[in-house]
Design an enzyme around this catalytic site. Structure first.
Site, PDB file in Angstrom:
ATOM      1  N   GLY A  11       0.987  -1.603   0.111  1.00 17.34           N
ATOM      2  CA  GLY A  11       0.418  -0.091  -0.167  1.00 17.34           C
ATOM      3  C   GLY A  11       0.485   1.564   0.502  1.00 17.34           C
ATOM      4  N   ASP A 127       0.128   2.420   8.521  1.00 14.84           N
ATOM      5  CA  ASP A 127      -0.541   1.759   9.681  1.00 14.84           C
ATOM      6  C   ASP A 127       0.410   1.889  11.065  1.00 14.84           C
ATOM      7  OD1 ASP A 127      -2.120   1.157   8.272  1.00 14.84           O
ATOM      8  OD2 ASP A 127      -1.150  -0.968   7.625  1.00 14.84           O
TER       9      ASP A 127
HETATM   10  O1  F6P Z   1      -1.473  -1.005   4.783  1.00  8.00           O
HETATM   11  C1  F6P Z   1      -1.935  -0.245   4.649  1.00  8.00           C
HETATM   12  C2  F6P Z   1      -3.682  -0.533   3.993  1.00  8.00           C
HETATM   13  O2  F6P Z   1      -4.133   1.340   3.740  1.00  8.00           O
HETATM   14  C3  F6P Z   1      -4.377  -0.521   5.209  1.00  8.00           C
HETATM   15  O3  F6P Z   1      -4.625  -0.112   6.568  1.00  8.00           O
HETATM   16  C4  F6P Z   1      -5.864  -1.503   4.705  1.00  8.00           C
HETATM   17  O4  F6P Z   1      -5.871  -2.502   5.986  1.00  8.00           O
HETATM   18  C5  F6P Z   1      -5.277  -1.717   3.314  1.00  8.00           C
HETATM   19  O5  F6P Z   1      -3.507  -0.980   3.333  1.00  8.00           O
HETATM   20  C6  F6P Z   1      -6.138  -1.586   2.056  1.00  8.00           C
HETATM   21  O6  F6P Z   1      -5.111  -2.325   1.249  1.00  8.00           O
HETATM   22  P1  F6P Z   1      -6.045  -1.870  -0.560  1.00  8.00           P
HETATM   23  O7  F6P Z   1      -5.627  -0.655  -0.588  1.00  8.00           O
HETATM   24  O8  F6P Z   1      -5.185  -3.120  -1.566  1.00  8.00           O
HETATM   25  O9  F6P Z   1      -7.069  -2.333   0.191  1.00  8.00           O
END
Ligand code: F6P
Length: 319
Positions: A11, A127
């Site tokens: 992410g 996070d």
């Molecule tokens: O790790 C960063 C994050 O934004 C988390 O807080 C969240 O659970 C996840 O990535 C969401 O991932 P994606 O954008 O792949 O749905």
């Protein structure tokens, strides 16, 4: 070290661009060739690398997202994928790699380092779930966004004498909820690290309302519960109108705060200097203002401790 590469993975987070800029400019300052890998480990496997110069990282320190783009790459979780990644780097004569990302990205970096690639990890995730650093790159910006959103929600909630449930990101970590909850004066903060009982939460809200409170904010970390479920239960138990806001990806975008840019700049430069000094398989962090390095292997096998003192402080101040 004559040539290194840099990638962003997993992410994205605000400040990743500032980190890429720092890695590129610090490498060039030391006379080292530097390549940008497009789309994280996926781009590495596609041999999608381009040489960077001073201007390739101009005008990006203030931008959210990542100019190198990012991806979550399944293939790189396999031994064959990792082997191929290492070979591609070797075939290009690249002797060091800086990986900017979160937990999953660190696992990849750890594997590459065990395959003989000199690797440095920079904690880039909103996070704040990477141990051995006080903060990760992007966390400060994400918390500020949540606090700003709660300020706005609070205005309308108090006009209507409603309660608000705000669901925030963080995966399995409650730090965004904790920090944003304390900074916005939330009545309740639900995090995966601390068990909770919604009956007690509902009772406390009823007492607070009976004592003259006109609204209340509950911040829920996504790893603790779904905001929608908490809302239903609270309304059922207390009769208080509890509305849900899921902040979602808004928390991952926008211009990074000065704190994130500074952290990213320091860590990017530090990673390059440590590669030059011959280090490998390390995660860079800042603890109490000091730049530190920890074995990535230790980092990926350690859970970040939760700040219970801060949690209890938020509770004490929220009556
Ligand atoms: O790790 C960063 C994050 O934004 C988390 O807080 C969240 O659970 C996840 O990535 C969401 O991932 P994606 O954008 O792949 O749905």
């Amino acid at each position: 070290v004559k040539s290194i590469a840099v990638l962003t993975s997993g992410g994205d987070s605000q400040g990743m661009n500032a980190a890429v800029r720092a890695v590129v400019r610090s490498a060039l300052f030391h006379g080292i060739k530097v390549y940008g890998v497009q789309r994280g480990y996926q781009g590495l496997l596609n041999d999608d690398l381009r040489e960077m110069d001073l201007r390739s990282v101009g005008d990006i320190i203030q931008r959210g997202g990542t100019i190198l783009q990012t991806a979550r790459c399944k293939e790189f979780t396999t031994a064959e994928g990792q082997q191929r990644g290492a070979e591609i780097l070797r075939s290009r004569g690249i002797d060091g790699l800086v990986v900017i990302g979160g937990d999953g990205s660190y696992h990849g970096a750890n594997k590459l380092s065990k395959l003989g690639i000199k690797t440095m990890g920079l904690p880039g995730t909103i996070d704040n779930d990477i141990p051995f650093t006080d903060f990760t790159i992007g966390f400060d910006t994400a918390v500020s966004i949540v606090v700003d959103a709660i300020n706005k929600i609070r205005d309308t909630m108090s006009s209507h004498e409603r309660s608000s449930i705000v669901e925030v990101m963080g995966r399995h970590c409650g730090d965004i909820a904790l920090h944003a909850g304390l900074a916005s004066g939330a009545e309740t903060i639900l995090v995966p690290e601390v068990s909770f009982d919604l009956n007690e939460v509902a009772e406390r809200m009823k007492t607070n309302f009976a004592n003259g409170k006109r609204h209340s904010i509950i911040v829920v970390a996504e790893g603790a519960a779904r905001g929608e479920d908490v809302s239903q239960k609270i309304t059922e138990l207390s009769g208080i109108d509890a509305r849900v806001t899921v902040l979602g990806h808004i928390q991952r975008g926008g211009t990074p705060t000065a704190a994130d840019r500074i952290l990213a700049s320091k860590l990017g430069d530090f990673a390059v200097r440590q590669l030059i000094a011959g280090e490998s398989g390390k995660s860079c962090g800042v603890i109490k203002g000091e730049l530190v390095m920890t074995d990535i292997d230790t980092v990926v096998n350690t859970k970040k401790p939760f700040d219970m003192d801060m949690y209890n402080l938020a509770l004490r101040l929220s009556q």
